[in-house]
Enzyme design. Sequence first.
Site, PDB file in Angstrom:
ATOM      1  N   ASP A 107      55.766  35.793  51.513  1.00 18.63           N
ATOM      2  CA  ASP A 107      55.670  35.292  50.266  1.00 18.63           C
ATOM      3  C   ASP A 107      56.129  33.723  50.587  1.00 18.63           C
ATOM      4  O   ASP A 107      56.766  33.293  51.404  1.00 18.63           O
ATOM      5  CB  ASP A 107      56.470  35.870  49.181  1.00 18.63           C
ATOM      6  CG  ASP A 107      55.930  35.424  47.774  1.00 18.63           C
ATOM      7  OD1 ASP A 107      55.345  36.410  47.180  1.00 18.63           O
ATOM      8  OD2 ASP A 107      56.059  34.291  47.379  1.00 18.63           O
ATOM      9  N   CYS A 167      44.299  39.793  33.517  1.00 19.04           N
ATOM     10  CA  CYS A 167      43.181  40.536  33.920  1.00 19.04           C
ATOM     11  C   CYS A 167      41.834  40.328  32.988  1.00 19.04           C
ATOM     12  O   CYS A 167      40.860  39.918  33.493  1.00 19.04           O
ATOM     13  CB  CYS A 167      43.509  41.951  34.145  1.00 19.04           C
ATOM     14  SG  CYS A 167      45.065  42.257  35.235  1.00 19.04           S
ATOM     15  N   GLY A 195      44.492  39.420  25.671  1.00 26.06           N
ATOM     16  CA  GLY A 195      45.410  38.491  26.633  1.00 26.06           C
ATOM     17  C   GLY A 195      45.424  39.106  28.062  1.00 26.06           C
ATOM     18  O   GLY A 195      44.716  39.954  28.420  1.00 26.06           O
ATOM     19  N   ARG A 209      28.902  59.849  22.376  1.00 25.38           N
ATOM     20  CA  ARG A 209      28.683  58.951  23.443  1.00 25.38           C
ATOM     21  C   ARG A 209      29.111  57.527  22.940  1.00 25.38           C
ATOM     22  O   ARG A 209      28.558  56.462  23.438  1.00 25.38           O
ATOM     23  CB  ARG A 209      27.371  58.885  23.846  1.00 25.38           C
ATOM     24  CG  ARG A 209      26.906  59.999  25.025  1.00 25.38           C
ATOM     25  CD  ARG A 209      25.562  60.129  25.214  1.00 25.38           C
ATOM     26  NE  ARG A 209      24.661  60.540  24.081  1.00 25.38           N
ATOM     27  CZ  ARG A 209      24.685  61.533  23.375  1.00 25.38           C
ATOM     28  NH1 ARG A 209      25.227  62.872  23.837  1.00 25.38           N
ATOM     29  NH2 ARG A 209      23.987  61.921  22.125  1.00 25.38           N
ATOM     30  N   ARG A 241      43.552  48.487  40.879  1.00 23.70           N
ATOM     31  CA  ARG A 241      43.102  48.801  39.582  1.00 23.70           C
ATOM     32  C   ARG A 241      44.236  49.381  38.736  1.00 23.70           C
ATOM     33  O   ARG A 241      44.021  50.234  37.850  1.00 23.70           O
ATOM     34  CB  ARG A 241      41.938  49.804  39.503  1.00 23.70           C
ATOM     35  CG  ARG A 241      41.379  49.982  40.918  1.00 23.70           C
ATOM     36  CD  ARG A 241      40.497  51.135  40.915  1.00 23.70           C
ATOM     37  NE  ARG A 241      39.249  51.067  40.343  1.00 23.70           N
ATOM     38  CZ  ARG A 241      38.369  51.897  40.325  1.00 23.70           C
ATOM     39  NH1 ARG A 241      38.660  53.029  40.904  1.00 23.70           N
ATOM     40  NH2 ARG A 241      37.085  51.920  39.746  1.00 23.70           N
ATOM     41  N   ARG A 264      35.538  46.203  29.295  1.00 19.88           N
ATOM     42  CA  ARG A 264      36.564  46.497  28.485  1.00 19.88           C
ATOM     43  C   ARG A 264      36.626  45.210  27.504  1.00 19.88           C
ATOM     44  O   ARG A 264      36.556  45.405  26.273  1.00 19.88           O
ATOM     45  CB  ARG A 264      38.036  46.637  29.127  1.00 19.88           C
ATOM     46  CG  ARG A 264      38.961  47.348  28.195  1.00 19.88           C
ATOM     47  CD  ARG A 264      39.907  48.059  29.264  1.00 19.88           C
ATOM     48  NE  ARG A 264      41.234  48.551  28.592  1.00 19.88           N
ATOM     49  CZ  ARG A 264      41.140  49.251  27.596  1.00 19.88           C
ATOM     50  NH1 ARG A 264      40.275  50.170  27.398  1.00 19.88           N
ATOM     51  NH2 ARG A 264      42.420  49.538  26.943  1.00 19.88           N
ATOM     52  N   ASN A 296      37.070  45.268  34.390  1.00 16.28           N
ATOM     53  CA  ASN A 296      37.564  44.669  33.344  1.00 16.28           C
ATOM     54  C   ASN A 296      36.668  43.946  32.305  1.00 16.28           C
ATOM     55  O   ASN A 296      36.907  43.839  31.158  1.00 16.28           O
ATOM     56  CB  ASN A 296      38.420  43.633  33.916  1.00 16.28           C
ATOM     57  CG  ASN A 296      39.802  44.326  34.338  1.00 16.28           C
ATOM     58  OD1 ASN A 296      40.129  45.550  34.106  1.00 16.28           O
ATOM     59  ND2 ASN A 296      40.691  43.769  35.061  1.00 16.28           N
ATOM     60  N   ARG A 335      51.370  36.110  29.628  1.00 15.51           N
ATOM     61  CA  ARG A 335      50.377  35.329  30.120  1.00 15.51           C
ATOM     62  C   ARG A 335      48.936  35.648  29.135  1.00 15.51           C
ATOM     63  O   ARG A 335      48.745  36.800  28.814  1.00 15.51           O
ATOM     64  CB  ARG A 335      50.134  35.822  31.507  1.00 15.51           C
ATOM     65  CG  ARG A 335      50.946  35.297  32.405  1.00 15.51           C
ATOM     66  CD  ARG A 335      50.953  35.805  33.902  1.00 15.51           C
ATOM     67  NE  ARG A 335      51.213  36.983  33.892  1.00 15.51           N
ATOM     68  CZ  ARG A 335      51.111  37.596  35.184  1.00 15.51           C
ATOM     69  NH1 ARG A 335      50.654  37.145  36.197  1.00 15.51           N
ATOM     70  NH2 ARG A 335      51.369  39.139  35.130  1.00 15.51           N
ATOM     71  N   LYS A 393      35.401  45.987  40.652  1.00 18.34           N
ATOM     72  CA  LYS A 393      36.591  45.724  39.874  1.00 18.34           C
ATOM     73  C   LYS A 393      36.372  44.828  38.924  1.00 18.34           C
ATOM     74  O   LYS A 393      36.904  44.738  37.688  1.00 18.34           O
ATOM     75  CB  LYS A 393      37.436  45.041  41.046  1.00 18.34           C
ATOM     76  CG  LYS A 393      38.521  44.276  40.450  1.00 18.34           C
ATOM     77  CD  LYS A 393      39.361  45.061  39.837  1.00 18.34           C
ATOM     78  CE  LYS A 393      40.649  44.405  39.010  1.00 18.34           C
ATOM     79  NZ  LYS A 393      41.866  45.128  38.509  1.00 18.34           N
ATOM     80  N   TYR A 453      53.024  41.185  41.751  1.00 17.33           N
ATOM     81  CA  TYR A 453      52.800  42.767  40.971  1.00 17.33           C
ATOM     82  C   TYR A 453      52.144  43.813  41.948  1.00 17.33           C
ATOM     83  O   TYR A 453      52.410  45.080  41.513  1.00 17.33           O
ATOM     84  CB  TYR A 453      52.169  42.575  39.635  1.00 17.33           C
ATOM     85  CG  TYR A 453      53.067  41.871  38.742  1.00 17.33           C
ATOM     86  CD1 TYR A 453      53.804  42.768  37.637  1.00 17.33           C
ATOM     87  CD2 TYR A 453      52.971  40.577  38.415  1.00 17.33           C
ATOM     88  CE1 TYR A 453      54.444  42.214  36.895  1.00 17.33           C
ATOM     89  CE2 TYR A 453      54.042  39.950  37.291  1.00 17.33           C
ATOM     90  CZ  TYR A 453      54.696  41.007  36.628  1.00 17.33           C
ATOM     91  OH  TYR A 453      55.267  40.380  35.446  1.00 17.33           O
TER      92      TYR A 453
END
Length: 421
Positions: free
Chosen positions: A31, A257, A254, A243, A151, A210, A207, A321, A203, A11
């Site tokens: 690959d 990430c 799901g 705020r 990202r 979130r 995630n 996934r 990085k 991806y």
Amino acid sequence: MKRICIMGLGYIGLPTASMFATKGLEVIGVDVRAQVVETVNGGNIHIEEPGLLAIVREATSSGNLRASLTPEPADAFILAVPTPLLEDKHADMRYVCEAAKAIVPVMRPGCLVILESTSPPGTSRDLLLPILESSGLKAGKDFNFTHCPERVLPGHILDELVGNDRVIGGFTPDCAKRASELYALFVKGNILLTDITTAEMVKVIENTFRDVNIALANETALLCEALGIDFSEVARLANRHPRVKLHNAGPGVGGHCISVDPWFLVERFPEHAKLIRLARERNDAMPHHVVHTVLGLIGSPADAKVAALGLAFKGNVDDCRESPALSVIELLKKEGIRVAVYDPHVKSGPPELCGLEECFQDADCAVLLTDHNEFKNINPDQVAKLMRKRVLFDTRNFLDHNNWSSAGFHVTVLGRGHAAQ
Ligand code: SAJ
């Protein structure tokens, strides 16, 4: 820089390789899957992503992109291989290590090595550095070493590769500068330089931020249910504070990430990352809450059947996934309930996957698990005729509930207590 070698054509690796190739670099995409190498060399793609086929075609037909099973000497090497989660919630770093070992024999003085894969903070220095230095070259002296995390948002990868700000962490400031010159070939966002471990942490914490916010939303939804009030009203009003930004409650988190990366911190710092672990556990427990609610709604009829709407981890993608829908379906089956799943985006999956009518046929309850736009077009009057009972449970507060109520449905919404239904 003239020639770069990208390890992993997934991806991230394939769009990145194509992007560099269309900017005039000679790119060798490596690959381990022979099928992928053949597909790319034929100007085709093995993953779904808007705009990807066109850019791969452009890159391969110009002769600038070629796929191969083995790396070759190059000015820069980019590692873009998966870092999945093992059963014990530790990162599986096998692919990163194998890719690094594979480039060691072809590294030359002055080359640049970039880790793009999302990795537990500390990976570059503790795990990768010794492998790369087994080449006999010293990082920061004989070769440049950086971490440049991707990202991008699946479904918008090509736009976000170009437009997003890019964080580049260098083993030394010179290493970071060298990598920034490379990415400046196509990145239009700001390129922000830092050290290698900070870039890794940036990085993973994006995630995690979130995930923790979604966990707070999910917990608030449970509190609202207990209070007999409506989470969506609470969130709407709380988010009017300048705020505050409560995320959406739902059946769980799901994807490869957000449901994975926070574990990278828990794994390394179990004694400190307590809030992060709790958030993960809260989100992972949501499918149990969904099933508990469904059981309360359907009672215990003989041969009970649930119509599940959605299998993908989020709306309008085909990626399943770590999808919470998969957990909900498994838990329902364990309760002895028959489940049929309709997902217009998912072409193959578990045997329960079927068409719209078959899904609703004789069902005692319909449960919306994924916010695909197509579900808004379902006609409640029509599916009502197929069902044994007119019961809808919307776990994402997504459908037009007045419409479904008018068709005789008893509608329940995740996060909305009985008094507010
Ligand atoms: N979800 C909620 N409530 C919300 C938002 C999301 O329950 O308020 C759920 C979704 O339904 C889904 C999961 O969380 O199951 C994750 O969805 P997402 O859209 O937040 O994230 P991803 O996994 O598609 O992509 C993320 C992106 N990160 C952020 O939005 C912060 C992307 O920018 C990253 O590059 C990508 O992960 C990655 O590769 O790390």
